[in-house]
Enzyme design. Structure first.
Site, mmCIF file in Angstrom:
data_model
loop_
_atom_site.group_PDB
_atom_site.id
_atom_site.type_symbol
_atom_site.label_atom_id
_atom_site.label_comp_id
_atom_site.label_asym_id
_atom_site.label_seq_id
_atom_site.Cartn_x
_atom_site.Cartn_y
_atom_site.Cartn_z
ATOM 1 N N GLU A 118 -0.943 -12.810 35.357
ATOM 2 C CA GLU A 118 -1.597 -14.082 35.048
ATOM 3 C C GLU A 118 -1.072 -15.218 35.942
ATOM 4 O OE1 GLU A 118 -1.852 -12.791 30.415
ATOM 5 O OE2 GLU A 118 -2.816 -14.655 30.952
ATOM 6 N N ASP A 163 -9.544 -14.813 23.816
ATOM 7 C CA ASP A 163 -8.275 -14.430 24.414
ATOM 8 C C ASP A 163 -7.159 -15.060 23.564
ATOM 9 O OD1 ASP A 163 -7.530 -13.913 27.939
ATOM 10 O OD2 ASP A 163 -6.317 -13.509 26.158
HETATM 11 O O1 LIG Z 1 -2.647 -9.343 25.740
HETATM 12 C C1 LIG Z 1 -3.816 -9.839 25.160
HETATM 13 C C2 LIG Z 1 -4.585 -10.700 26.157
HETATM 14 C C3 LIG Z 1 -5.132 -9.900 27.331
HETATM 15 O O2 LIG Z 1 -6.023 -8.897 26.852
HETATM 16 C C4 LIG Z 1 -5.891 -10.843 28.283
HETATM 17 O O3 LIG Z 1 -6.472 -10.133 29.379
HETATM 18 C C5 LIG Z 1 -4.964 -11.879 28.889
HETATM 19 O O4 LIG Z 1 -5.704 -12.986 29.399
HETATM 20 C C6 LIG Z 1 -3.923 -12.314 27.895
HETATM 21 N N1 LIG Z 1 -3.005 -13.243 28.106
HETATM 22 C C7 LIG Z 1 -2.220 -13.245 27.023
HETATM 23 C C8 LIG Z 1 -1.064 -14.151 26.886
HETATM 24 N N2 LIG Z 1 -1.253 -15.294 27.707
HETATM 25 C C9 LIG Z 1 -0.322 -16.291 27.680
HETATM 26 C C10 LIG Z 1 -0.314 -17.201 28.743
HETATM 27 C C11 LIG Z 1 0.635 -18.214 28.729
HETATM 28 C C12 LIG Z 1 1.558 -18.303 27.693
HETATM 29 C C13 LIG Z 1 1.526 -17.370 26.646
HETATM 30 C C14 LIG Z 1 0.577 -16.364 26.634
HETATM 31 C C15 LIG Z 1 -2.635 -12.326 26.122
HETATM 32 N N3 LIG Z 1 -3.708 -11.751 26.694
#
Ligand SMILES: OC[C@@H]1[C@@H](O)[C@H](O)[C@@H](O)c2nc(CNc3ccccc3)cn21
Length: 600
Positions: A489, A285
């Site tokens: 999320e 991820d």
């Molecule tokens: O968008 C790409 C992936 C997605 O496919 C996953 O299901 C998901 O868990 C996912 N989360 C992020 C970004 N997460 C994030 C969380 C906190 C701060 C910055 C980014 C990207 N992605």
């Protein structure tokens, strides 16, 4: 000299072997690197031999970008990749998780929480096929879908990405994989990835494993569970996915009994790759490897070593790619990571790229652009909306049902925070990562517009988002649409699960005076018990997406209510977690509950 890997008549194994023997370490590590479009360019693709790109949530070429804008952007990056010595094409991934949801004018289907209610695997397969067409319309070949989470606590901010709390519903919904990728031919051996050419996409079973079972539903947290629970609840859908030829699996941010899944060799390699014979590739991820350490980013070299050694094949870096490449190169050159592991990862990535025909057709064109948001897909989404609705109450007395509503009435009231809000009814992962409130985000039909489209022309429809003084004589009945704002999320993690204010007071102001049906727009069951006795009728509509017409179709009897709860609806939040089959099961509305009506 004849390069066998470029010859489509050669057997898959021969092409992989021929290409592998030509590749340098730099070219191999480049294939394992996925970067975000914002840090990419044709030159970066060429210089670092980058094998894959992605759009994170909301990352678009320009606001309201057209199919042509997308195709041109993807092709520019591809040209860079094809200019490398061996000309290995790159693959572009995006979260198309309820339609092609980052893209303006795309059809937005109900989120998975509503699709589980339909209990219609064939419908979900058709949604997969429609989504694949809209993704390919923009030149993109890879969708980070389906999410196979079994959400066991609605406090989890991603519960709406889960089809159900019940493993059997989630298993049946893996039919979306042949929808997205195509049907695996009968003679194919199990576990080999299968993608049927230019109208299909590479799919991604995520997030492996037990992402929906974390303590208190805290996102990215720890799932404490014994082996029996893991293999009866959270794992079976992955078994089905591998059998159905899923090409990729995404590791979960979460931990299992204290061990980060991104570093879990036993399950990523021992179980998924060896026991289930999964032959596609495992992708991390977003910065998932960085979060192996606590605190995150505190030892990136260890993060790279632990994840690659555990069985992660492609790393969604996605920004600091020179750090990733530098660290993995160091680890290989100093024998902390054997070349055999690199070769296994690269073979898996190449296998997917060869099988899907990417070497033969690396460039996108506009031949599929007509499918983006096309009417046929919107009608499919409307059908899904209809089948996703659950009728939880119909009349204060059994012999006085309120629904289906009469189309012909003197005057009706449409009220509530969610009646005229396309962004609210689409939810998170729509145009932006966290979704976009309001009515300017994309093209669709709000619930209030759908109502106006459906009632008899002689019926006067009054829309008031938050009516303060309602007189019973003014209206024959009211439709009150309330619920949750969009989230994604960890921003959706909630300990109170309340209706967005002033929803509760709108219910009180309206339903105490006029016969009312309350339609709840939410990513999960929320606190509704205190208000139910005031309502004449109650409908769970989940996150229906752009085709709000489907809600009116059923409210007014053009179609009957058929949906049955795929999630337990609790009485009080302090009961959670509480799932069907639990010893202490005292729901407001139980799993499987749903009243029905006949089409008029
Ligand atoms: O968008 C790409 C992936 C997605 O496919 C996953 O299901 C998901 O868990 C996912 N989360 C992020 C970004 N997460 C994030 C969380 C906190 C701060 C910055 C980014 C990207 N992605």
């Amino acid at each position: 000299e004849h390069m066998k890997y470029k010859d489509p008549k050669q057997k898959l194994g021969v092409r992989i072997k021929d290409l592998m023997k030509r590749m340098t370490l730099e070219e191999k590590i480049g294939q394992m690197t996925q970067i975000e479009r914002k840090v990419a360019s044709a030159d970066v693709m060429k210089k670092y031999f980058i094998g894959s790109l992605l759009s994170g949530g909301g990352s678009v070429p320009k606001p309201n970008a057209s199919a042509e804008d997308w195709v041109n952007m993807v092709n520019e990056f591809q040209k860079g990749a094809l200019k490398t010595r061996l000309g290995i094409p790159m693959i572009y991934g995006i979260d198309a998780v309820h339609g092609h949801n980052n893209v303006y004018k795309a059809t937005i289907f109900p989120h998975n929480v509503g699709l589980g209610v339909t209990r219609d695997p064939n419908l979900v397969k058709r949604i997969g096929a429609a989504t694949a067409l809209e993704v390919r319309a923009t030149g993109i070949q890879y969708a980070f879908s389906p999410c196979l989470a079994i959400c066991r606590n609605p406090r989890w901010g991603r519960c709406y990405e889960s089809y159900s709390e019940d493993v059997n519903i989630v298993r049946s919904m893996t039919e979306i994989i042949p929808g997205l990728q195509g049907d695996v031919p009968a003679n194919m051996s199990k576990g080999v990835p299968f993608v049927d050419g230019k109208k299909k996409v590479v799919a991604c079973a995520k997030h492996f494993v037990a992402d929906g079972g974390t303590v208190n539903g805290i996102d990215e947290n720890n799932t404490v569970i014994d082996s029996q629970g893991l293999f009866s609840i959270h794992m079976p859908a992955y078994y089905d996915s591998v059998i159905k030829g899923v090409a990729t699996v995404m590791a979960s941010y979460s931990s299992l009994n204290g061990e980060r899944m991104h570093a879990n060799t036993h399950l990523l390699t021992g179980f998924l790759k060896e026991r289930l014979n999964f032959r596609g590739f495992v992708i991390s991820d977003w910065e998932g490897i960085n979060r192996i350490t606590n605190p995150a980013n505190s030892n990136y070299t260890y993060s790279v070593q632990a994840s690659v050694m555990a069985g992660v094949d492609m790393i969604m870096v996605p920004e600091n790619y020179t750090d990733f490449i530098g660290n993995l190169t160091f680890l290989v050159k100093n024998n902390f990571v054997p070349m055999s592991r690199i070769d296994d990862a690269v073979k898996r990535i190449l296998r997917v790229k060869f099988v899907m025909g990417l070497f033969e057709d690396p460039m996108a064109d506009l031949s599929l652009a007509k499918y983006l948001g096309c009417q046929e897909h919107r009608e499919l989404a409307r059908e899904a909306v209809r089948k996703s609705l659950v009728l939880l109450k119909n009349g204060k007395k059994p012999d006085q049902p309120l629904l289906p509503l009469p189309k012909k009435a003197r005057r009706i009231l449409v009220a509530g925070t969610h009646a005229e809000n396309l962004g609210y009814q689409c939810g998170g992962w729509t145009i932006q990562w966290q979704g976009v409130p309001g009515n300017n985000l994309t093209i669709g039909t709000t619930i209030s517009k759908a109502i106006m489209n459906t009632v008899d022309p002689s019926t006067e429809v009054v829309y008031q988002q938050n009516p303060v003084l309602v007189e019973s004589s003014q209206f024959d009945y009211a439709i009150v649409v309330v619920g949750e704002p969009p989230y994604a999320e960890m921003y959706g993690d909630s300990s109170n699960l309340t209706i967005l204010d002033p929803g509760p007071s709108i219910i009180k102001n309206v339903c105490g005076i006029v016969k009312c049906v309350v339609v709840v727009i939410s990513g999960r069951p929320i606190v509704i018990e205190p208000y139910v006795e005031k309502m004449d009728a109650l409908v769970a509509a989940w996150l229906p997406g752009t085709e709000g017409q489907g809600v009116a179709d059923v409210l007014f009897g053009d179609y009957g209510f058929t949906g049955k709860l795929a999630r337990t609806w609790f009485k009080r939040v302090d009961q959670l977690p509480m799932n069907v089959g639990d010893p202490h099961y005292d729901p407001l509305f139980p799993f499987g509950f749903g009243l029905t009506t006949q089409p008029t």
